[in-house]
Design a protein around this motif. Structure first.
Motif, PDB file in Angstrom:
ATOM      1  N   SER A   1      28.439  62.276-144.519  1.00  0.00           N
ATOM      2  CA  SER A   1      27.757  62.324-143.231  1.00  0.00           C
ATOM      3  C   SER A   1      27.991  61.314-142.331  1.00  0.00           C
ATOM      4  N   ALA A   2      28.446  61.601-140.997  1.00  0.00           N
ATOM      5  CA  ALA A   2      28.657  60.466-139.941  1.00  0.00           C
ATOM      6  C   ALA A   2      27.456  59.791-139.716  1.00  0.00           C
ATOM      7  N   ALA A   3      26.315  60.151-140.049  1.00  0.00           N
ATOM      8  CA  ALA A   3      25.140  59.431-139.846  1.00  0.00           C
ATOM      9  C   ALA A   3      24.981  58.166-140.805  1.00  0.00           C
ATOM     10  N   CYS A   4      25.714  58.366-141.877  1.00  0.00           N
ATOM     11  CA  CYS A   4      25.968  56.944-142.574  1.00  0.00           C
ATOM     12  C   CYS A   4      27.328  56.858-142.927  1.00  0.00           C
ATOM     13  N   PRO A   5      28.093  56.169-141.867  1.00  0.00           N
ATOM     14  CA  PRO A   5      29.680  56.115-142.153  1.00  0.00           C
ATOM     15  C   PRO A   5      30.129  55.536-143.572  1.00  0.00           C
ATOM     16  N   ALA A   6      29.333  54.764-144.108  1.00  0.00           N
ATOM     17  CA  ALA A   6      29.709  54.339-145.413  1.00  0.00           C
ATOM     18  C   ALA A   6      30.002  55.550-146.262  1.00  0.00           C
ATOM     19  N   SER A   7      29.124  56.640-146.342  1.00  0.00           N
ATOM     20  CA  SER A   7      29.160  57.630-147.441  1.00  0.00           C
ATOM     21  C   SER A   7      30.384  58.152-147.146  1.00  0.00           C
ATOM     22  N   ALA A   8      31.369  57.866-146.426  1.00  0.00           N
ATOM     23  CA  ALA A   8      32.518  58.674-146.581  1.00  0.00           C
ATOM     24  C   ALA A   8      33.386  57.812-147.843  1.00  0.00           C
ATOM     25  N   LEU A   9      33.039  56.747-148.349  1.00  0.00           N
ATOM     26  CA  LEU A   9      33.663  56.047-149.584  1.00  0.00           C
ATOM     27  C   LEU A   9      33.464  57.214-150.777  1.00  0.00           C
ATOM     28  N   GLN A  10      32.358  58.163-150.837  1.00  0.00           N
ATOM     29  CA  GLN A  10      32.286  59.005-151.577  1.00  0.00           C
ATOM     30  C   GLN A  10      33.820  59.985-151.707  1.00  0.00           C
ATOM     31  N   MET A  11      34.392  59.742-150.786  1.00  0.00           N
ATOM     32  CA  MET A  11      35.671  60.496-150.846  1.00  0.00           C
ATOM     33  C   MET A  11      36.930  59.678-151.277  1.00  0.00           C
ATOM     34  N   HIS A  12      36.694  58.397-151.387  1.00  0.00           N
ATOM     35  CA  HIS A  12      37.669  57.335-151.787  1.00  0.00           C
ATOM     36  C   HIS A  12      38.125  57.487-153.398  1.00  0.00           C
ATOM     37  N   PRO A  13      39.330  57.576-153.673  1.00  0.00           N
ATOM     38  CA  PRO A  13      39.644  57.854-155.022  1.00  0.00           C
ATOM     39  C   PRO A  13      39.389  56.420-155.892  1.00  0.00           C
ATOM     40  N   ARG A  14      39.259  55.298-155.365  1.00  0.00           N
ATOM     41  CA  ARG A  14      39.209  54.124-156.082  1.00  0.00           C
ATOM     42  C   ARG A  14      38.150  53.313-155.212  1.00  0.00           C
ATOM     43  N   ALA A  15      36.787  53.753-155.350  1.00  0.00           N
ATOM     44  CA  ALA A  15      35.789  52.922-154.515  1.00  0.00           C
ATOM     45  C   ALA A  15      34.877  52.353-155.517  1.00  0.00           C
ATOM     46  N   THR A  16      34.796  51.151-155.518  1.00  0.00           N
ATOM     47  CA  THR A  16      33.660  50.324-156.257  1.00  0.00           C
ATOM     48  C   THR A  16      32.559  49.541-155.440  1.00  0.00           C
ATOM     49  N   VAL A  17      31.378  49.965-155.736  1.00  0.00           N
ATOM     50  CA  VAL A  17      30.125  49.244-154.858  1.00  0.00           C
ATOM     51  C   VAL A  17      29.529  48.299-155.969  1.00  0.00           C
ATOM     52  N   ILE A  18      29.437  47.178-155.180  1.00  0.00           N
ATOM     53  CA  ILE A  18      28.839  45.984-156.218  1.00  0.00           C
ATOM     54  C   ILE A  18      27.650  45.517-155.390  1.00  0.00           C
ATOM     55  N   CYS A  19      26.351  45.612-156.080  1.00  0.00           N
ATOM     56  CA  CYS A  19      25.304  45.215-155.532  1.00  0.00           C
ATOM     57  C   CYS A  19      24.301  44.432-156.399  1.00  0.00           C
ATOM     58  N   ASP A  20      23.323  43.649-155.890  1.00  0.00           N
ATOM     59  CA  ASP A  20      22.469  43.029-156.595  1.00  0.00           C
ATOM     60  C   ASP A  20      21.202  44.006-156.772  1.00  0.00           C
ATOM     61  N   GLU A  21      20.164  43.420-157.550  1.00  0.00           N
ATOM     62  CA  GLU A  21      19.094  44.562-157.989  1.00  0.00           C
ATOM     63  C   GLU A  21      18.469  44.905-156.716  1.00  0.00           C
ATOM     64  N   GLU A  22      18.396  43.958-155.793  1.00  0.00           N
ATOM     65  CA  GLU A  22      17.572  44.185-154.718  1.00  0.00           C
ATOM     66  C   GLU A  22      18.258  45.453-153.904  1.00  0.00           C
TER      67      GLU A  22
END
Length: 270
Positions: free
Chosen positions: A215-236
Protein backbone atom coordinates in the motif's frame (compact mmCIF):
# COMPACT_ATOMS: atom_id res chain seq x y z
CA UNK A 1 11.75 -10.54 1.45
CA UNK A 2 14.43 -11.84 3.78
CA UNK A 3 14.11 -10.83 7.45
CA UNK A 4 17.23 -10.97 9.63
CA UNK A 5 16.84 -10.19 13.34
CA UNK A 6 19.86 -9.34 15.49
CA UNK A 7 20.02 -8.91 19.27
CA UNK A 8 20.89 -5.21 19.21
CA UNK A 9 21.46 -2.19 16.97
CA UNK A 10 25.22 -2.59 17.00
CA UNK A 11 25.06 -6.14 15.63
CA UNK A 12 22.51 -5.11 13.00
CA UNK A 13 24.67 -2.21 11.80
CA UNK A 14 27.74 -4.44 11.72
CA UNK A 15 25.96 -6.99 9.50
CA UNK A 16 24.74 -4.23 7.21
CA UNK A 17 28.30 -2.97 6.76
CA UNK A 18 29.54 -6.51 6.19
CA UNK A 19 27.12 -6.95 3.31
CA UNK A 20 28.21 -3.69 1.69
CA UNK A 21 31.85 -4.77 2.02
CA UNK A 22 30.97 -8.12 0.42
CA UNK A 23 29.39 -6.27 -2.51
CA UNK A 24 32.53 -4.17 -2.98
CA UNK A 25 34.76 -7.25 -2.80
CA UNK A 26 32.66 -9.01 -5.43
CA UNK A 27 32.40 -5.89 -7.60
CA UNK A 28 34.78 -3.06 -6.62
CA UNK A 29 33.24 -0.68 -9.17
CA UNK A 30 29.69 -1.32 -7.97
CA UNK A 31 27.01 1.36 -8.00
CA UNK A 32 25.73 1.85 -4.46
CA UNK A 33 22.57 3.64 -3.43
CA UNK A 34 23.19 5.27 -0.05
CA UNK A 35 21.01 6.61 2.76
CA UNK A 36 21.51 9.08 5.60
CA UNK A 37 20.32 9.46 9.18
CA UNK A 38 21.46 8.39 12.60
CA UNK A 39 20.78 4.72 11.87
CA UNK A 40 23.44 4.78 9.14
CA UNK A 41 26.25 6.40 11.13
CA UNK A 42 27.58 3.16 12.67
CA UNK A 43 27.28 1.46 9.26
CA UNK A 44 29.49 4.08 7.65
CA UNK A 45 31.94 4.00 10.55
CA UNK A 46 32.30 0.23 10.10
CA UNK A 47 32.61 0.59 6.32
CA UNK A 48 35.34 3.23 6.68
CA UNK A 49 37.18 0.96 9.11
CA UNK A 50 36.95 -1.93 6.63
CA UNK A 51 38.40 0.26 3.88
CA UNK A 52 41.22 1.35 6.20
CA UNK A 53 42.04 -2.29 6.94
CA UNK A 54 42.15 -3.09 3.24
CA UNK A 55 39.11 -5.37 3.37
CA UNK A 56 37.64 -3.66 0.29
CA UNK A 57 38.38 -0.84 -2.14
CA UNK A 58 36.76 2.43 -1.12
CA UNK A 59 37.76 4.45 -4.16
CA UNK A 60 36.30 2.60 -7.14
CA UNK A 61 32.57 2.47 -6.46
CA UNK A 62 30.03 5.07 -7.53
CA UNK A 63 27.32 6.17 -5.13
CA UNK A 64 23.94 7.83 -5.50
CA UNK A 65 22.31 9.17 -2.37
CA UNK A 66 18.59 8.85 -1.98
CA UNK A 67 17.74 12.48 -1.39
CA UNK A 68 18.61 16.07 -0.63
CA UNK A 69 16.69 19.03 0.78
CA UNK A 70 15.51 21.56 -1.77
CA UNK A 71 17.18 24.90 -1.09
CA UNK A 72 20.27 23.67 0.76
CA UNK A 73 23.71 24.03 -0.79
CA UNK A 74 26.09 21.10 -0.42
CA UNK A 75 28.19 22.95 2.17
CA UNK A 76 25.24 23.62 4.49
CA UNK A 77 25.83 21.72 7.76
CA UNK A 78 22.44 20.00 7.48
CA UNK A 79 22.68 19.07 3.82
CA UNK A 80 23.02 15.39 3.04
CA UNK A 81 26.12 16.16 0.98
CA UNK A 82 27.73 17.50 4.15
CA UNK A 83 26.52 14.44 6.10
CA UNK A 84 28.02 12.02 3.59
CA UNK A 85 31.34 13.88 3.42
CA UNK A 86 31.59 13.83 7.21
CA UNK A 87 30.53 10.24 7.81
CA UNK A 88 31.97 8.41 4.81
CA UNK A 89 33.37 10.10 1.71
CA UNK A 90 36.19 12.04 3.36
CA UNK A 91 37.20 9.05 5.48
CA UNK A 92 37.61 6.68 2.52
CA UNK A 93 38.79 9.17 -0.10
CA UNK A 94 36.01 8.50 -2.59
CA UNK A 95 36.63 10.77 -5.61
CA UNK A 96 34.10 13.60 -5.70
CA UNK A 97 33.01 12.71 -9.24
CA UNK A 98 31.85 9.29 -7.98
CA UNK A 99 29.93 10.61 -4.96
CA UNK A 100 26.61 11.69 -6.42
CA UNK A 101 23.79 13.54 -4.68
CA UNK A 102 21.04 15.75 -6.06
CA UNK A 103 21.88 19.45 -5.95
CA UNK A 104 19.55 20.93 -3.39
CA UNK A 105 20.40 24.46 -4.53
CA UNK A 106 19.86 23.78 -8.22
CA UNK A 107 18.07 26.72 -9.93
CA UNK A 108 15.43 24.32 -11.30
CA UNK A 109 14.84 21.50 -8.78
CA UNK A 110 12.44 19.64 -11.07
CA UNK A 111 15.02 19.57 -13.85
CA UNK A 112 17.67 18.52 -11.32
CA UNK A 113 15.48 15.56 -10.34
CA UNK A 114 15.15 14.51 -13.97
CA UNK A 115 18.89 14.89 -14.50
CA UNK A 116 19.65 12.77 -11.44
CA UNK A 117 17.32 9.97 -12.57
CA UNK A 118 18.99 9.97 -15.99
CA UNK A 119 22.42 9.85 -14.34
CA UNK A 120 21.47 6.71 -12.41
CA UNK A 121 20.28 5.09 -15.63
CA UNK A 122 23.49 6.10 -17.43
CA UNK A 123 25.51 4.24 -14.78
CA UNK A 124 23.52 1.07 -15.43
CA UNK A 125 21.28 1.33 -12.37
CA UNK A 126 22.02 0.59 -8.72
CA UNK A 127 23.65 -2.68 -7.68
CA UNK A 128 22.95 -2.40 -3.95
CA UNK A 129 20.47 0.07 -2.49
CA UNK A 130 20.87 0.85 1.22
CA UNK A 131 17.70 2.07 2.93
CA UNK A 132 16.40 3.22 6.27
CA UNK A 133 12.73 3.52 7.16
CA UNK A 134 10.82 6.43 8.66
CA UNK A 135 8.36 6.06 11.50
CA UNK A 136 5.56 6.54 8.96
CA UNK A 137 7.01 3.93 6.59
CA UNK A 138 8.75 6.28 4.19
CA UNK A 139 11.88 5.21 2.31
CA UNK A 140 14.02 8.00 0.96
CA UNK A 141 11.61 10.92 1.20
CA UNK A 142 8.83 8.93 -0.43
CA UNK A 143 6.16 9.88 2.08
CA UNK A 144 2.85 8.00 2.45
CA UNK A 145 0.67 8.16 -0.71
CA UNK A 146 3.79 8.24 -2.92
CA UNK A 147 3.32 6.35 -6.16
CA UNK A 148 4.85 2.90 -5.95
CA UNK A 149 6.10 3.42 -9.52
CA UNK A 150 7.56 6.88 -8.87
CA UNK A 151 10.87 8.19 -10.19
CA UNK A 152 13.24 10.80 -8.84
CA UNK A 153 11.21 13.94 -8.19
CA UNK A 154 10.37 16.69 -5.71
CA UNK A 155 8.33 15.61 -2.68
CA UNK A 156 6.61 17.69 -0.03
CA UNK A 157 7.53 16.40 3.41
CA UNK A 158 4.86 15.60 5.98
CA UNK A 159 4.52 17.81 9.03
CA UNK A 160 5.76 14.91 11.13
CA UNK A 161 8.92 14.56 9.05
CA UNK A 162 9.57 18.31 9.19
CA UNK A 163 9.11 18.34 12.95
CA UNK A 164 11.37 15.30 13.36
CA UNK A 165 14.08 17.16 11.40
CA UNK A 166 13.69 20.42 13.32
CA UNK A 167 16.18 19.35 16.00
CA UNK A 168 18.98 19.42 13.43
CA UNK A 169 18.43 23.07 12.52
CA UNK A 170 19.07 26.28 14.41
CA UNK A 171 16.20 28.14 16.12
CA UNK A 172 16.24 30.87 13.44
CA UNK A 173 16.51 28.45 10.50
CA UNK A 174 13.55 27.34 8.45
CA UNK A 175 13.34 23.55 8.23
CA UNK A 176 13.06 22.49 4.56
CA UNK A 177 9.66 21.17 3.58
CA UNK A 178 10.66 19.95 0.12
CA UNK A 179 13.22 17.37 -0.98
CA UNK A 180 14.47 15.77 -4.17
CA UNK A 181 14.19 12.03 -3.67
CA UNK A 182 14.83 8.91 -5.69
CA UNK A 183 11.46 7.31 -6.41
CA UNK A 184 10.11 3.97 -5.30
CA UNK A 185 10.12 2.67 -8.86
CA UNK A 186 13.82 3.47 -9.13
CA UNK A 187 14.51 1.75 -5.80
CA UNK A 188 12.67 -1.36 -6.97
CA UNK A 189 14.92 -1.55 -10.02
CA UNK A 190 18.04 -1.91 -7.86
CA UNK A 191 19.59 -5.35 -8.17
CA UNK A 192 19.58 -5.75 -4.39
CA UNK A 193 17.94 -3.75 -1.59
CA UNK A 194 19.17 -3.71 2.00
CA UNK A 195 17.05 -1.98 4.65
CA UNK A 196 18.29 -1.38 8.19
CA UNK A 197 15.85 -0.59 11.01
CA UNK A 198 16.72 -0.29 14.70
CA UNK A 199 14.88 0.81 17.81
CA UNK A 200 11.36 0.42 19.09
CA UNK A 201 10.17 3.59 17.35
CA UNK A 202 10.48 1.74 14.03
CA UNK A 203 8.61 -1.40 15.12
CA UNK A 204 5.21 -0.40 13.75
CA UNK A 205 6.66 0.71 10.41
CA UNK A 206 8.68 -2.51 10.08
CA UNK A 207 5.60 -4.63 10.73
CA UNK A 208 3.59 -2.68 8.16
CA UNK A 209 6.39 -2.98 5.62
CA UNK A 210 6.93 -6.72 6.04
CA UNK A 211 3.51 -8.10 6.95
CA UNK A 212 1.02 -5.39 6.06
CA UNK A 213 -0.72 -4.98 2.73
CA UNK A 214 1.14 -3.59 -0.26
CA UNK A 215 0.00 0.00 0.00
CA UNK A 216 1.08 3.57 -0.68
CA UNK A 217 0.08 4.22 2.94
CA UNK A 218 3.35 2.47 3.85
CA UNK A 219 5.75 3.20 0.98
CA UNK A 220 8.32 0.70 2.28
CA UNK A 221 5.80 -2.10 1.70
CA UNK A 222 6.75 -1.82 -1.99
CA UNK A 223 9.86 -3.82 -1.07
CA UNK A 224 7.58 -6.87 -0.91
CA UNK A 225 7.81 -6.77 -4.71
CA UNK A 226 11.61 -6.56 -4.81
CA UNK A 227 13.20 -9.86 -5.91
CA UNK A 228 16.21 -9.43 -3.57
CA UNK A 229 15.21 -7.37 -0.55
CA UNK A 230 16.79 -7.98 2.85
CA UNK A 231 15.53 -6.34 6.04
CA UNK A 232 18.04 -6.21 8.89
CA UNK A 233 16.65 -5.17 12.26
CA UNK A 234 17.34 -5.42 15.95
CA UNK A 235 14.98 -7.05 18.42
CA UNK A 236 13.27 -3.77 19.29
CA UNK A 237 12.46 -2.96 15.66
CA UNK A 238 11.19 -6.54 15.20
CA UNK A 239 8.94 -6.44 18.26
CA UNK A 240 5.64 -6.19 16.37
CA UNK A 241 6.30 -8.80 13.71
CA UNK A 242 3.59 -11.47 13.96
CA UNK A 243 5.68 -14.10 12.17
CA UNK A 244 8.87 -13.42 14.06
CA UNK A 245 9.24 -17.05 15.15
CA UNK A 246 9.22 -18.10 11.50
CA UNK A 247 11.83 -15.53 10.48
CA UNK A 248 14.09 -16.68 13.30
CA UNK A 249 13.55 -20.32 12.32
CA UNK A 250 14.65 -19.57 8.76
CA UNK A 251 17.54 -17.29 9.81
CA UNK A 252 18.46 -18.06 13.43
CA UNK A 253 20.38 -15.17 14.93
CA UNK A 254 20.35 -13.44 11.54
CA UNK A 255 22.48 -16.15 9.96
CA UNK A 256 22.29 -17.61 6.46
CA UNK A 257 22.18 -21.37 7.19
CA UNK A 258 23.22 -23.76 4.46
CA UNK A 259 20.35 -25.55 2.75
CA UNK A 260 20.70 -29.29 3.21
CA UNK A 261 18.32 -32.18 2.68
CA UNK A 262 16.90 -33.88 5.79
CA UNK A 263 18.71 -37.03 6.87
CA UNK A 264 17.65 -40.04 4.88
CA UNK A 265 16.26 -37.94 2.03
CA UNK A 266 19.56 -37.16 0.30
CA UNK A 267 19.40 -38.08 -3.37
CA UNK A 268 21.46 -41.14 -4.17
CA UNK A 269 23.79 -40.53 -7.09
CA UNK A 270 24.38 -43.32 -9.57
Amino acid sequence: MKILIFPDAEAAARETARRIVAQLVAKPDAVLGLATGGTMEPVYAALAAAVARGDCDGRRFTSFNLDEYVGLAGDHPQSYRHYMNRHLFDAIGLPAAQARLPRGDAPDPAEEARRYEAEIAAEGGIDLQLLGIGNNGHIGFNEPTSSLASRTRIKTLTRGTVEANRRFFGPDEQVPSLAITIGIGTILESREALLLATGGAKAEAVAAMVEGPLSAACPASALQMHPRATVICDEEAAARLQLRDYYETVHPGGTEPAITAPKGLERTRT
